[in-house]
Scaffold this motif. Structure first.
Motif, PDB file in Angstrom:
ATOM      1  N   LEU A 294      45.372  38.169  39.781  1.00  0.00           N
ATOM      2  CA  LEU A 294      44.266  37.222  39.872  1.00  0.00           C
ATOM      3  C   LEU A 294      44.810  35.874  40.323  1.00  0.00           C
ATOM      4  O   LEU A 294      45.638  35.270  39.635  1.00  0.00           O
ATOM      5  N   SER A 295      44.354  35.402  41.483  1.00  0.00           N
ATOM      6  CA  SER A 295      44.788  34.130  42.056  1.00  0.00           C
ATOM      7  C   SER A 295      43.677  33.094  41.904  1.00  0.00           C
ATOM      8  O   SER A 295      42.511  33.454  41.731  1.00  0.00           O
TER       9      SER A 295
ATOM     10  N   THR B 220      42.932  39.440  43.956  1.00  0.00           N
ATOM     11  CA  THR B 220      41.556  38.968  44.007  1.00  0.00           C
ATOM     12  C   THR B 220      41.465  37.651  43.260  1.00  0.00           C
ATOM     13  O   THR B 220      42.464  37.128  42.762  1.00  0.00           O
ATOM     14  N   THR B 221      40.254  37.094  43.199  1.00  0.00           N
ATOM     15  CA  THR B 221      40.013  35.869  42.445  1.00  0.00           C
ATOM     16  C   THR B 221      38.933  36.122  41.407  1.00  0.00           C
ATOM     17  O   THR B 221      38.139  37.066  41.529  1.00  0.00           O
ATOM     18  N   LEU B 222      38.885  35.275  40.404  1.00  0.00           N
ATOM     19  CA  LEU B 222      37.846  35.389  39.380  1.00  0.00           C
ATOM     20  C   LEU B 222      36.464  35.263  40.009  1.00  0.00           C
ATOM     21  O   LEU B 222      35.533  36.000  39.659  1.00  0.00           O
TER      22      LEU B 222
ATOM     23  N   ALA C  65      27.731  31.309  35.095  1.00  0.00           N
ATOM     24  CA  ALA C  65      27.909  32.580  35.810  1.00  0.00           C
ATOM     25  C   ALA C  65      28.918  33.462  35.082  1.00  0.00           C
ATOM     26  O   ALA C  65      28.743  34.684  34.995  1.00  0.00           O
ATOM     27  N   VAL C  66      29.994  32.861  34.555  1.00  0.00           N
ATOM     28  CA  VAL C  66      30.986  33.634  33.807  1.00  0.00           C
ATOM     29  C   VAL C  66      30.331  34.289  32.597  1.00  0.00           C
ATOM     30  O   VAL C  66      30.524  35.485  32.328  1.00  0.00           O
TER      31      VAL C  66
ATOM     32  N   PRO D 172      36.120  32.103  27.074  1.00  0.00           N
ATOM     33  CA  PRO D 172      35.020  32.923  27.609  1.00  0.00           C
ATOM     34  C   PRO D 172      35.403  33.694  28.874  1.00  0.00           C
ATOM     35  O   PRO D 172      34.992  34.842  29.053  1.00  0.00           O
ATOM     36  N   GLU D 173      36.183  33.071  29.774  1.00  0.00           N
ATOM     37  CA  GLU D 173      36.629  33.797  30.970  1.00  0.00           C
ATOM     38  C   GLU D 173      37.540  34.959  30.583  1.00  0.00           C
ATOM     39  O   GLU D 173      37.433  36.063  31.136  1.00  0.00           O
TER      40      GLU D 173
END
Length: 813
Positions: free
Chosen positions: A291-292, A316-318, A555-556, A588-589
């Motif tokens: 994850l970048s 990928t990214t968050l 959104a998260v 939360p993330e």
């Protein structure tokens, strides 16, 4: 304005001086020079021989592939006389196709092996160790980026740097030593650690090491090289504390916190390469995810793993994951959120409120509230979207709710998935009911002619079996085709759980706080929030959830609600996740990530000093306690630190540490260079002139990449307007995927994690960097620089910059 900068030089470090002749040519001062020169020539010759043999074999495979492909149909007996003959023909085709595919795969593998060996021949290895295990025969091992086994000699001429015995080079001093093998520790005596510089198959220098460090002098030489548009793999100078992290394989969660420039990203990627080597019989690239922070950084690190011999590791990214789970929702990107909050000061009430709410909704307490909220949801809590289209509703929200009540079991987290399965089964019945609907009447005229003809011909072939009214049967077949196509689209929506409105469901937590009063009371008791502010928070978030784009933090949370309820986006195949720049992740993330990848083990790497927003991070003690509880039962949690910073010169590090108000990180032999400069100018036009002059001077000094770093995207526009093509540069945007220019103009949010030879900070005046919160931002930007840093201020400079750590220049023009 003539000043000396620390220009990159292609030279050998001081420790190699005795073995390198004048001007860097190979010398003979080391007593083993002739022996090692001959050994290098021997290994290069063996690799060359293997290349020749492989080339010959590849030619044979290529010829066989071309011959088989050319004769494909001649080698097949095609007979369709009977069903059995037809099946036999199909078998012949399949067998011949399998032969072609196998030859193609072997040809591809041979080409990859050839490329690897050609690259390896230029620099087969970088170190040698001599080790005598207790009670065993002494061994001499040469370590390289990749292994080379000579089948004719039945010997490992080069051992992979990831092999267990290689840890002696990185972590042990000459003398009693041990390494961890699959069967347990191997103890013995390390008699020799020798480091080489090999270029283009020639031995240029070598030195014998006695201590643990893997050559501080060579490290300094490598760090003095110009920066490049892509991060590169450098395994020769892995330090002891880095090696300990790279070779860890026994964790459930590993939190690695390190200073800027401590090599966290390189360690993360080398750890991935190590895992793929260590678990090569059970682990493949599809089982690992990186994850970048953004797409630019993803590309920046893209060459490291291929250089280490590992390809196709997923990156990928968050944000990309959130978009995939929430479908068509408009969502604020992390870059946009940071830009918005950095552009205004603490005196802006809207931004101040956003910061405070973000801090509260990023806490471990809120992660616990979110988890409890999802567990409490039943059929009457969820907001259901109707399934249908503009022409017909197949399932209304209330119909779905009635079905949900049938499958709901209190405390059963899988009830929404069972609801999806029930809806799929009910879809067939709804399709039958739709056959004679009015919207189908209108759709009859839109059936493609080719489809209508095919259906008509198929019915004609079965005319004897059909009812007497052929036209009525034909029309019903057309209707069934129309309805089935529409039903298939709705089936896909059901499988994606499009009938669950995760955002609206999440909004109920704030819009109807009395409904979830018990959850909020527990949250308030844990955080100590004032009741009036809590009500204001609830009303504010409920209101913003009605608008688009969704705030990133909302959104998260909505993505977590959807994944936890439905499994949307869940990937149980992932067994290791490496999270870089993890200081940007709050509980939360992390809660959502744990739900997305339920079978994974986790490595989080970051630096709290580079967390640019005042919100909790995964490295905070309270967050660590929460994470330990959230991951309980799935593996141990451990923490490691990488305290030494290697990237920047001592002078740049001293300034950055003073800005932050902390001591300079200890542990590294720091390089020295000129002091950072603070240039005070009267206006932006003067700033642009000074900037252009400095860029020209730095380019002439031989620097590889120079970054003009602005606080925000808007400030980049200001810089661009005043520079007005004085110097060539690449403007870097949020959507930029590749760094191409030598001079780059970019906002702070995109510079994180990337290193440059020189960093020029645009307008560090007190107007732009006047708040205590700006310390971390200034620190992060300064620590991007390897060799040189220049700060420009329009008017009074920031009070956060200690003038005793910079060379001050006041310009009147």
């Amino acid at each position: 304005m003539s000043r000396q900068e620390d220009a990159p030089k292609d030279r050998f470090p001081a420790a190699f001086a005795a073995t390198a002749g004048d001007g860097g040519a190979a010398g003979t001062g080391h007593p083993a020079w002739e022996e090692e020169t001959k050994h290098l020539a021997f290994v290069v010759g063996r690799i060359q021989r293997h290349i020749e043999r492989l080339s010959a074999a590849s030619g044979g495979i290529k010829s066989a592939h071309e011959r088989v492909a050319e004769d494909f149909w001649e080698d097949i007996s095609l007979d369709v006389s009977t069903p059995d003959d037809l099946l036999e023909s199909y078998a012949d085709i399949a067998q011949q196709a399998a032969i072609v595919e196998e030859l193609r795969a072997r040809l591809g593998a041979s080409a990859a092996d050839l490329e690897r060996l050609v690259q390896m021949m230029q620099k087969p290895y970088f170190a040698r160790i001599d080790f005598a295990p207790d009670g065993g025969e002494p061994v001499t091992v040469y370590l390289g980026l990749r292994a080379f086994y000579d089948e004719e000699l039945e010997a490992d001429l080069v051992v992979d740097w990831r092999a267990p015995i290689a840890s002696l080079y990185y972590e042990a001093a000459v003398g009693p030593a041990a390494y961890r093998a699959p069967d347990g520790p191997v103890r013995g005596h390390l008699g020799l650690k020798r480091q080489f510089i090999i270029r283009q198959r020639a031995l240029k220098a070598m030195v014998d090491l006695t201590g643990v460090a893997a050559g501080d002098e060579l490290l300094a030489d490598i760090l003095a090289r110009p920066a490049a548009p892509h991060l590169r793999a450098v395994v020769e100078t892995i330090q002891k504390e880095q090696s300990a992290v790279i070779r860890r394989d026994d964790y459930g969660v590993l939190l690695v916190e390190g200073a800027a420039g401590s090599g966290k990203t390189s360690v993360a990627l080398m750890h991935v390469a190590y895992l793929l080597h260590h678990f090569r019989s059970t682990l493949s690239s599809e089982h690992i995810l990186i994850l970048s922070p953004n797409a630019l950084f993803t590309e920046y690190i893209g060459l490291v793993l291929p250089e280490l011999g590992e390809t196709n590791v997923r990156r990928t990214t968050l944000f990309e994951r959130i978009e995939a789970v929430l479908g068509g929702e408009a969502i604020e990107a992390p870059f946009e959120k940071l830009e918005y909050l950095l552009e205004g000061g603490t005196d802006d009430p809207r931004r101040a409120l956003r910061r405070r709410i973000d801090a509260e909704l990023s806490s471990p307490a809120y992660a616990r509230l979110l988890s409890a909220f999802v567990r409490s949801l039943g059929p009457d809590d969820l907001v259901f979207r109707p399934i249908g289209d503009e022409e017909a509703t197949w399932f209304s929200g209330e119909m779905i709710r009635r079905l949900a009540r049938r499958v709901y079991g209190s405390g059963d987290p899988a009830w929404v998935r069972r609801l999806g399965a029930l809806l799929e089964r009910a879809l067939a019945r709804r399709a039958e009911a739709m056959l004679m609907a009015t919207w189908v009447d209108f759709a009859l005229d839109a059936v493609p002619a080719a489809v209508a003809r095919r259906i008509h011909e198929r019915l004609l072939r079965r005319a004897d079996e059909l009812p007497s009214d052929f036209d009525q049967t034909y029309e019903r077949a057309l209707r069934r085709w129309i309805v089935r196509r529409r039903a298939e689209a709705h089936r896909e929506a059901i499988r994606a759980f499009g009938f669950v409105d995760a955002v609206a469901t999440y909004r109920r937590l704030f819009a109807e706080p009395e409904r979830y009063a018990e959850l909020w009371r527990a949250f308030q008791a844990e955080t100590g929030l004032d009741g009036a502010f809590l009500q204001s928070l609830q009303a504010h978030v409920a209101d913003r959830l009605t608008r688009r784009p969704l705030a990133f933090e909302d959104a998260v949370a909505a993505a977590y609600v959807k994944t936890a309820l439905t499994g949307a986006g869940e990937d149980s195949a992932v067994r290791f996740v490496v999270v870089d720049e993890a200081q940007d992740y709050a509980p939360p993330e992390v809660l959502w990530l744990l739900t997305l990848f339920p079978k994974a083990r986790w490595m989080f790497l970051g630096d709290r000093a580079q967390a640019l927003l005042p919100r909790p991070t995964v490295f905070d003690p309270a967050s660590v306690d929460w994470l330990g509880a959230a991951y309980a039962g799935r593996g141990p949690l451990d923490m490691k630190t990488l305290p030494a910073s290697y990237r920047s010169t001592a002078e740049i590090q001293a300034l950055a540490a003073a800005v932050l108000g902390v001591p300079v990180p200890e542990g590294a032999e720091l390089r020295h260079g000129p002091p950072p400069r603070l240039v005070v100018v009267p206006d932006h036009a003067a700033l642009a002139r000074a900037l252009a002059e400095d860029i020209a001077r730095l380019l002439q000094a031989g620097h590889g990449m120079i970054a003009v770093l602005c606080r925000t995207e808007r400030e980049c526009e200001t810089a661009e307007a005043y520079l007005d093509r004085r110097v060539p540069y690449q403007r870097v945007y949020a959507g930029t995927r590749e760094l191409r220019g030598k001079v780059l103009l970019m906002p702070a949010a995109l510079a994180k994690g990337i290193e440059f030879d020189a960093v020029l900070l645009f307008d560090v005046s007190s107007r732009r960097y006047g708040e205590p919160e700006d310390r971390k931002l200034l620190y992060t930007l300064l620590m991007r620089a390897k060799h040189a840093a220049v700060l420009y201020a329009v008017g009074a400079p920031s009070p956060l910059i200690p003038v005793d750590r910079v060379s001050v220049v006041v310009s009147e023009r």
